[in-house]
Design a protein around this motif. Sequence first.
Motif, PDB file in Angstrom:
ATOM      1  N   GLU A 285      33.998  30.225  87.925  1.00 42.97           N
ATOM      2  CA  GLU A 285      34.139  29.536  89.204  1.00 42.97           C
ATOM      3  C   GLU A 285      35.026  28.319  88.995  1.00 42.97           C
ATOM      4  O   GLU A 285      35.177  27.801  87.895  1.00 42.97           O
ATOM      5  CB  GLU A 285      32.761  29.107  89.728  1.00 42.97           C
ATOM      6  N   GLY A 286      35.600  27.842  90.090  1.00 37.01           N
ATOM      7  CA  GLY A 286      36.457  26.667  89.999  1.00 37.01           C
ATOM      8  C   GLY A 286      37.823  27.020  89.431  1.00 37.01           C
ATOM      9  O   GLY A 286      38.300  28.139  89.551  1.00 37.01           O
ATOM     10  N   ALA A 287      38.443  26.050  88.760  1.00 38.04           N
ATOM     11  CA  ALA A 287      39.791  26.238  88.226  1.00 38.04           C
ATOM     12  C   ALA A 287      39.785  27.266  87.098  1.00 38.04           C
ATOM     13  O   ALA A 287      38.860  27.298  86.286  1.00 38.04           O
ATOM     14  CB  ALA A 287      40.342  24.907  87.707  1.00 38.04           C
ATOM     15  N   PRO A 288      40.810  28.136  87.016  1.00 42.34           N
ATOM     16  CA  PRO A 288      40.856  29.132  85.946  1.00 42.34           C
ATOM     17  C   PRO A 288      41.014  28.481  84.575  1.00 42.34           C
ATOM     18  O   PRO A 288      41.681  27.455  84.427  1.00 42.34           O
ATOM     19  CB  PRO A 288      42.085  29.983  86.300  1.00 42.34           C
ATOM     20  N   ALA A 289      40.414  29.099  83.558  1.00 42.60           N
ATOM     21  CA  ALA A 289      40.451  28.543  82.204  1.00 42.60           C
ATOM     22  C   ALA A 289      41.820  28.719  81.546  1.00 42.60           C
ATOM     23  O   ALA A 289      42.217  27.927  80.706  1.00 42.60           O
ATOM     24  CB  ALA A 289      39.383  29.212  81.350  1.00 42.60           C
ATOM     25  N   PHE A 290      42.548  29.791  81.946  1.00 46.43           N
ATOM     26  CA  PHE A 290      43.861  30.077  81.353  1.00 46.43           C
ATOM     27  C   PHE A 290      44.901  30.255  82.465  1.00 46.43           C
ATOM     28  O   PHE A 290      45.421  31.356  82.666  1.00 46.43           O
ATOM     29  CB  PHE A 290      43.795  31.337  80.486  1.00 46.43           C
ATOM     30  N   PRO A 291      45.217  29.195  83.186  1.00 45.71           N
ATOM     31  CA  PRO A 291      46.086  29.333  84.372  1.00 45.71           C
ATOM     32  C   PRO A 291      47.510  29.764  84.048  1.00 45.71           C
ATOM     33  O   PRO A 291      48.207  30.284  84.925  1.00 45.71           O
ATOM     34  CB  PRO A 291      46.060  27.924  84.979  1.00 45.71           C
ATOM     35  N   GLN A 292      47.981  29.543  82.793  1.00 42.34           N
ATOM     36  CA  GLN A 292      49.356  29.897  82.434  1.00 42.34           C
ATOM     37  C   GLN A 292      49.441  31.136  81.540  1.00 42.34           C
ATOM     38  O   GLN A 292      50.534  31.490  81.102  1.00 42.34           O
ATOM     39  CB  GLN A 292      50.026  28.715  81.702  1.00 42.34           C
ATOM     40  N   LEU A 293      48.322  31.793  81.258  1.00 43.18           N
ATOM     41  CA  LEU A 293      48.335  32.929  80.341  1.00 43.18           C
ATOM     42  C   LEU A 293      49.178  34.067  80.905  1.00 43.18           C
ATOM     43  O   LEU A 293      48.928  34.562  82.004  1.00 43.18           O
ATOM     44  CB  LEU A 293      46.909  33.421  80.079  1.00 43.18           C
ATOM     45  N   ARG A 294      50.202  34.474  80.129  1.00 45.24           N
ATOM     46  CA  ARG A 294      51.120  35.536  80.566  1.00 45.24           C
ATOM     47  C   ARG A 294      50.874  36.844  79.828  1.00 45.24           C
ATOM     48  O   ARG A 294      51.062  37.911  80.388  1.00 45.24           O
ATOM     49  CB  ARG A 294      52.580  35.119  80.333  1.00 45.24           C
ATOM     50  N   SER A 295      50.496  36.755  78.552  1.00 43.42           N
ATOM     51  CA  SER A 295      50.347  37.971  77.747  1.00 43.42           C
ATOM     52  C   SER A 295      49.017  37.943  77.004  1.00 43.42           C
ATOM     53  O   SER A 295      48.711  36.975  76.317  1.00 43.42           O
ATOM     54  CB  SER A 295      51.511  38.070  76.747  1.00 43.42           C
ATOM     55  N   LEU A 296      48.240  39.018  77.148  1.00 44.82           N
ATOM     56  CA  LEU A 296      46.944  39.135  76.485  1.00 44.82           C
ATOM     57  C   LEU A 296      46.921  40.451  75.718  1.00 44.82           C
ATOM     58  O   LEU A 296      47.056  41.529  76.313  1.00 44.82           O
ATOM     59  CB  LEU A 296      45.802  39.088  77.506  1.00 44.82           C
ATOM     60  N   ASN A 297      46.774  40.369  74.404  1.00 42.96           N
ATOM     61  CA  ASN A 297      46.767  41.562  73.556  1.00 42.96           C
ATOM     62  C   ASN A 297      45.368  41.789  73.012  1.00 42.96           C
ATOM     63  O   ASN A 297      44.877  41.027  72.186  1.00 42.96           O
ATOM     64  CB  ASN A 297      47.767  41.385  72.414  1.00 42.96           C
TER      65      ASN A 297
END
Length: 525
Positions: A68-80
């Motif tokens: 809830e609230g602000a996302p923990a990884f707002p700039q995450l582009r790539s997740l492997n």
Amino acid sequence: ALRELGPGLAAALPALHTLVLGGNALGPAGLGAGLGGPLPALRLLDLSGNGLEALPAELGGTAGAEPEGAPAFPQLRSLNLSGNRLRELGPGLARTAPQLQALLLSGNRLRALPGGLLPADPGPGGPFPLLSRLEAADNEVVELGTDISTLTALKSLDVANNQLKELPAALADCPRLKEANFRGNQLKDKRLEKMVNGCQTKAILEYLRAGGRGKGKAENTREEARKKKREKQQKKDGGDEEQDELEEASKLLVKVLHVSENPAPLVVKASPGVKDVRPFIVCCVLKGVDLKPGNALKRFLSTQTKLHEDICEKRTAATIATHDLHLIKGPLTYDVQPPDTLKIMPLGRKEIKAKDLLRQLQLEAEEQRKQKKRQNVSGLHKYLQLLDGKDNYPCLVDAEGSVISFPPITNSEKTKIRKDTRDLFLEVTSDTSLQICKDVMDTLILKIAELNRFTLENKEDSGSDNESDALCGPANLNPSQNVQPVNFPLVVEQVRVVDTDGNLKVLYPSKTDLATVSSLLTVIR
């Protein structure tokens, strides 16, 4: 191997943009005590090759409540997350990482896709509004859900080697889907399976859109009549229209030449020492560029500078080097040398030891600061701190023992690109991750293709002006250079990076590379 991640990482490194934890033993407990808070600047997270059995709670997995609230990884582009033991995905990831562009899930135990990945209430813009690449090959997927169509930005989908028996018609509703790999499944529809084995993504989507039916006899007859009429008109016009279409199609087109088709492929041998200095390198050959007309070379150099500032994050994430292929003597060795041993002839300078070059650049930087009365410096001087604390420096060495590249600082005057250069050797190195090298190389090839199109559309004078001559230096007098007409497609030749025993480390471009730019670039494989 790392078994768990201690607390406090987020507090200690709030500006962290890349976190590579691949090949450890973090599962099934996930990230252990956790990250200790959000990482607002994180752009790449690699958790591949661990023992994860569930999506970690920090990523909104089933082990924790939806965030809830602000996302923990707002700039995450790539997740492997490839190479783990994941059986399902939690719905919280869409809110935890709303800017995700690439999700890599190959080599797990997933049974359904998207499955639990999509939240019941996705919010404005839908779930994963930027997700363009989804890989889930080598899982146990028996069902590809109809909700796959909610991934509106999806361009590349890989679900090869699963247990799919049919494909949902909803795939045809993915508006940007350009590349899809469904090979290695047990599809009931044999006609569809034939299209799949031929990698005919467009035909597959049209077939699914038509409900799994081909064109009717009457429609085929009408199409054949229209085709004959077009051919007749083209012959009448002397084929001008057809030629125009061919030229237009070739402007943003690249053809991949596989190693097996290349009689003399270039090979790069990586020495063990690079592992502790700058371990990742990706290379390829690009043939058919046209830098002769007007300011084409200036635009090329300017584009490379912009990529260093943007996608390479001021060379902290990766560094690009471009060379004239015909001035390179292969095979090449990616090696490390001590600062007082490494010698290079930097662009626009005389041969010098790396230690002396850095000292010279530092003195120049100090002089710049005094003259301009400010802290910022320009040119190579901006990157000196990237080698702080290194006992050895990375370098690319040709067959004659000459250093042609000294990343992340400079490459050599010996292989400098000039106006009449048509064939390039491209190199991207990083101390962060192999995927960043590949993403940067994808973008570099796209930008060069765009520059070639611009050169074609703006028929500039091929003559040189003084400024261009100053940039280019003496002409390349190699008469054996293979000059192609500029309207031919660019050819990308695969280059292998091997270890000292000849074992393959990287092949670029592989069949999955260039997917990130596939919507803007036509790739013939």
